[in-house]
Structures are given as C-alpha cells and as structure tokens.
Design an enzyme around this catalytic site. Sequence first.
Site, mmCIF file in Angstrom:
data_model
loop_
_atom_site.group_PDB
_atom_site.id
_atom_site.type_symbol
_atom_site.label_atom_id
_atom_site.label_comp_id
_atom_site.label_asym_id
_atom_site.label_seq_id
_atom_site.Cartn_x
_atom_site.Cartn_y
_atom_site.Cartn_z
ATOM 1 N N LEU A 95 -16.917 14.314 -5.972
ATOM 2 C CA LEU A 95 -18.255 14.596 -6.489
ATOM 3 C C LEU A 95 -19.282 13.897 -5.609
ATOM 4 C CD1 LEU A 95 -17.732 14.085 -10.320
ATOM 5 C CD2 LEU A 95 -18.423 16.209 -9.227
ATOM 6 N N ARG B 5 -19.748 3.774 -4.460
ATOM 7 C CA ARG B 5 -19.994 5.201 -4.320
ATOM 8 C C ARG B 5 -21.405 5.483 -3.823
ATOM 9 N NH1 ARG B 5 -15.856 8.823 -6.293
ATOM 10 N NH2 ARG B 5 -17.366 10.461 -5.822
ATOM 11 N N HIS C 15 -14.906 27.540 -7.464
ATOM 12 C CA HIS C 15 -14.046 27.125 -8.576
ATOM 13 C C HIS C 15 -13.075 28.257 -8.888
ATOM 14 C CE1 HIS C 15 -12.720 24.814 -11.980
ATOM 15 N NE2 HIS C 15 -12.881 25.877 -12.768
ATOM 16 N N ASP D 79 -24.475 21.278 -8.716
ATOM 17 C CA ASP D 79 -25.459 20.347 -9.255
ATOM 18 C C ASP D 79 -24.737 19.090 -9.715
ATOM 19 O OD1 ASP D 79 -24.306 21.000 -11.703
ATOM 20 O OD2 ASP D 79 -26.035 22.140 -12.426
ATOM 21 N N ALA D 80 -25.401 18.258 -10.503
ATOM 22 C CA ALA D 80 -24.825 16.973 -10.883
ATOM 23 C C ALA D 80 -23.774 17.090 -11.969
ATOM 24 C CB ALA D 80 -25.942 16.019 -11.350
#
EC number: 2.1.2.2
Length: 217
Positions: free
Chosen positions: A109, A82, A126, A158-159
């Site tokens: 992601l 990844r 979303h 964001d993460a």
Amino acid sequence: MSGQVAPAAAAAAGPTDSARVVVLISGGGSNMAALLDAQQDPAFGAVVAAVGADRANAGGLALAAERGVPTFVESVRDHADRDAWDRALTEQVRRHDPRLVVSAGFLKLVGPRFLAEFGGRYINTHNTLLPAFPGMHGPRDALAYGVRITGATVFFADAGLDSGPIVAQTAVPVLDGDDEATLTERIKQAERTQLVDVVGRLCRLGWSIDGRRVTIG
C-alpha cells in the site's frame, strides 16, 4: 491486489503522443512484460520509462533490465518507517516524470505522500469485479460465496482497500470444478489483456475523473 486516489475534486489528463509510464511490481512481472510487448507498436501510445519494485529479488526487474528499461528498488525494510519509505518511493517515481503509474502486482500500500503526488494517475488491478471481494484473496472469497461470474477490475487507486474509481472491468465465468488455482489463472489472463488495453487507451486518449466516474477520451 491492494488498493490505494482519485482526489475529491475532478481530475483530468488530455491525450498525448508518447506517455511515460512507471510500472511498480513485486514479483515476476507478467503484466509488466505484456506492457513492454505492447509498446513495440508505436500506435500503443505509451512507453515504460522505468520499473520499480519493493524487493530486490522481484523477477520482473531482470526482465525489464534485459529490455533496456531503467529499474529501481525501494524496500520498506531499508527505511526507518513507512513514511520514510513512502517519501523515497515518491521521489524515485517522480524522477522518471510519468504521466501514468501502474501497479502491476505491486503488493504494498502506498502512502499519503505518494497519493498526493500521483493521485488520479495511479492505476491498480484487482482479481474480482469490485466492489465485490476486495483484499488479497478475491478469487477464493468469490468461490466461497458461490458466485457464477467474477472477473478483473482496473481502478484508480486511493487510500482505501481496492476502493478507488473504476476504469474498466471484464467478466470471467466461474466453471463447475473450479478451484482457487484454476479460477485465479483464468482471471490473470483476462486481467493482463484488460490492463494493456486500458493503459493504451488512457495514454492515447486521456481521461477525466469526477467523483467515482472515470471517462476515457
């Protein structure tokens, strides 16, 4: 729609006449198509500079190519891990010099390299009113909980999982007799309209991010 960055420090971008946007997709690209339609109006303030996907069979790639928009594919399976994919995706997007990157049904992601490069200018959508019901099954979870109003959210990714600073939200009522399919379809329609509006306003007016507060203009 999984989330990924508003940096801890405040971030900002001023207005511009012709903002370049890269759109990332995984499927048919209906939200991407809506953005392509919107940019036909010069007053929209944004132009789709490229469309990228994580799979070669994403239907939206052909639609983008038909409209003369450059496309690229970066599949996770084509890389050793990844991290290598994240580096490659970051470089692909960087080549198109975007002011804004839009996840329009992109089902991967992104990683830390991507967020380090594009954090504070990478928006996602979303299909609930965040922070309620994050994750892949938002409408199903909303129905199971019994809420009477749900909706769609645009946020700076964001993460975390659908956790970034919220840009805009629109409400969609849950109707008697709704099932996951009917509710999801109505949310998609509201989501598409909202995304086009948000992308246009961000690109025309600029934005700032201070903690979790996003200001347009």
